[in-house]
Scaffold this active site. Structure first.
Site, PDB file in Angstrom:
ATOM      1  N   ASP A   1      -8.378  -8.638   4.654  1.00 24.72           N
ATOM      2  CA  ASP A   1      -6.709  -9.103   5.122  1.00 24.72           C
ATOM      3  C   ASP A   1      -6.229 -10.151   4.301  1.00 24.72           C
ATOM      4  OD1 ASP A   1      -7.236  -7.409   7.164  1.00 24.72           O
ATOM      5  OD2 ASP A   1      -6.926  -8.819   8.841  1.00 24.72           O
TER       6      ASP A   1
ATOM      7  N   HIS B   1     -15.265  -6.863   2.789  1.00 28.81           N
ATOM      8  CA  HIS B   1     -15.942  -5.694   2.581  1.00 28.81           C
ATOM      9  C   HIS B   1     -15.748  -5.008   1.327  1.00 28.81           C
ATOM     10  CE1 HIS B   1     -15.727  -4.898   7.301  1.00 28.81           C
ATOM     11  NE2 HIS B   1     -14.927  -6.136   6.936  1.00 28.81           N
TER      12      HIS B   1
ATOM     13  N   SER C   1     -10.049 -18.043   2.282  1.00 28.22           N
ATOM     14  CA  SER C   1      -9.954 -18.373   0.971  1.00 28.22           C
ATOM     15  C   SER C   1      -9.094 -17.199   0.130  1.00 28.22           C
ATOM     16  CB  SER C   1     -11.195 -18.755   0.301  1.00 28.22           C
ATOM     17  OG  SER C   1     -11.376 -19.253  -0.833  1.00 28.22           O
TER      18      SER C   1
END
Length: 362
Positions: free
Chosen positions: A144, A220, A331
């Site tokens: 995200d 991911h 981050s």
């Protein structure tokens, strides 16, 4: 005669400040001022006003780097692991949810009392159906976040935000052994960018994704690829929010980061997890030896680890969408990869994106 004598020091000695205290006070105050400036820039962006690029001077960068962000991040990490009383969990987490706009309906466990500490709450898992993985496009978003920049790499420079660049070689570090990464056998006189491209007619592309504190903190695999090598750069832990990225040139090269390099069906592929303030902890699930924000590692160095061995010639094979790692708070993820010239991004700078959505395809 029996009274005790009290000895007093001169007033100047009582209020004498040590250099370290002056450094902390000055650096902390300046960091607060920068936060306020970042807030103003965000409001300008929301209003549709173009924000001018104003780079920090060397002394401003040095002053910011003087703030002990690595130490503060380690302290924050320990605080996050302190178990909260059951009655305190809901108020604390609710405040965080309200502040950063967290959508708990997507969480695998919505009950706030389930999370024993802040660390568990930050690293919460999502419901399986919350992030469907796009199967139509070759590269998906690994996390995200917000798209800061994307496009072709040109002249060995990569844009962290529009108009602010950093050196490709400084970011990735020196070339790794060609046997591991299947680099092209280009003459050493060629540019670093040309040495990364393994197939004639291909180009090098990049994409920068900023994870805000309220985002899902795991990342991911963005495609099917093989990870051959890990390079860990200890460094500063400055903020990487868009305002700071617009202000400090080569911000991502200053900060601690973990560079995973390997190859996919079109050639070179890399994913870099960049640390930030309070994000000293970067975890890669298949790399048990990795230790980030560790006092034994000094800034300006790097340490390598190869996943290719006599028993494992392929390295670590990852499928698109497979769990790869996590941040402790939020981050930046930077993708740098090789692809044919007809590769197209399906993005807009500044857009919000979620893990599993398309980044680009051929």
């Amino acid at each position: 005669t029996d009274r005790k004598k009290f000895h007093t020091a001169p007033l100047g000695q009582v209020f004498r400040l040590r250099p370290f205290h002056v450094l902390i006070a000055t650096g902390g105050g300046y960091a607060g001022y920068r936060k306020y400036e970042d807030y103003k820039l965000e409001q300008m962006e929301k209003s549709g006003i173009e924000v001018p690029v104003k780079l920090a001077s060397e002394w401003e960068v040095a002053l910011y780097k003087s703030v002990p962000t690595r130490l503060l991040s380690r302290a924050w990490g320990r605080l996050n692991q302190v178990e909260l009383p059951t009655w305190l969990r809901k108020p604390v987490y609710s405040l965080y949810i309200w502040t950063f706009g967290v959508n708990m309906k997507e969480a695998a466990v919505e009950d706030l009392h389930h999370y024993r500490n802040l660390s568990e709450f930050f690293r919460r898992k999502l419901k399986p159906q919350a992030r469907p993985v796009c199967g139509l496009h070759s590269v998906i978003s690994p996390s995200d976040g917000k798209i800061l920049n994307f496009g072709q790499v040109k002249n060995c420079e990569v844009e962290q935000v529009k108009g602010v660049t950093y050196s490709l070689e400084s970011f990735l570090g020196p070339r790794v052994c060609t046997e591991e990464l299947h680099f092209s056998q280009a003459p050493l006189g060629n540019s670093f960018q040309q040495q990364l491209v393994t197939k004639e007619g291909n180009e090098l592309y990049h994409c920068v994704i900023y994870l805000a504190p309220g985002d899902y903190h795991c990342f991911h695999s963005p495609t099917d690829w093989r990870v051959s090598h890990r390079r860990h750069f200890p460094g500063s832990l400055m903020s990487v929010n868009p305002g700071v990225a617009r202000w400090i040139k080569e911000l991502f090269c200053h900060n601690e980061r973990v560079v995973l390099t390997g190859d996919w069906k079109y050639g070179f592929f890399s994913l870099t997890a960049v640390g930030a303030t309070n994000v000293g902890s970067i975890r890669i699930y298949f790399d048990q030896d990795l230790r980030t924000n560790c006092p034994r590692y000094s800034k300006g160095s790097y340490n390598d680890f190869s996943f290719v061995s006599n028993n494992n010639k392929e390295g670590i094979s990852l499928r698109k969408g497979e769990h790869l790692g996590e941040f402790n708070l939020g981050s930046t993820i930077v993708l740098i990869f090789e692809a044919p010239k007809d590769f197209k991004f399906h993005l807009k700078a500044g857009q919000k994106i979620r893990f599993g959505e398309a980044l680009g395809s051929l």
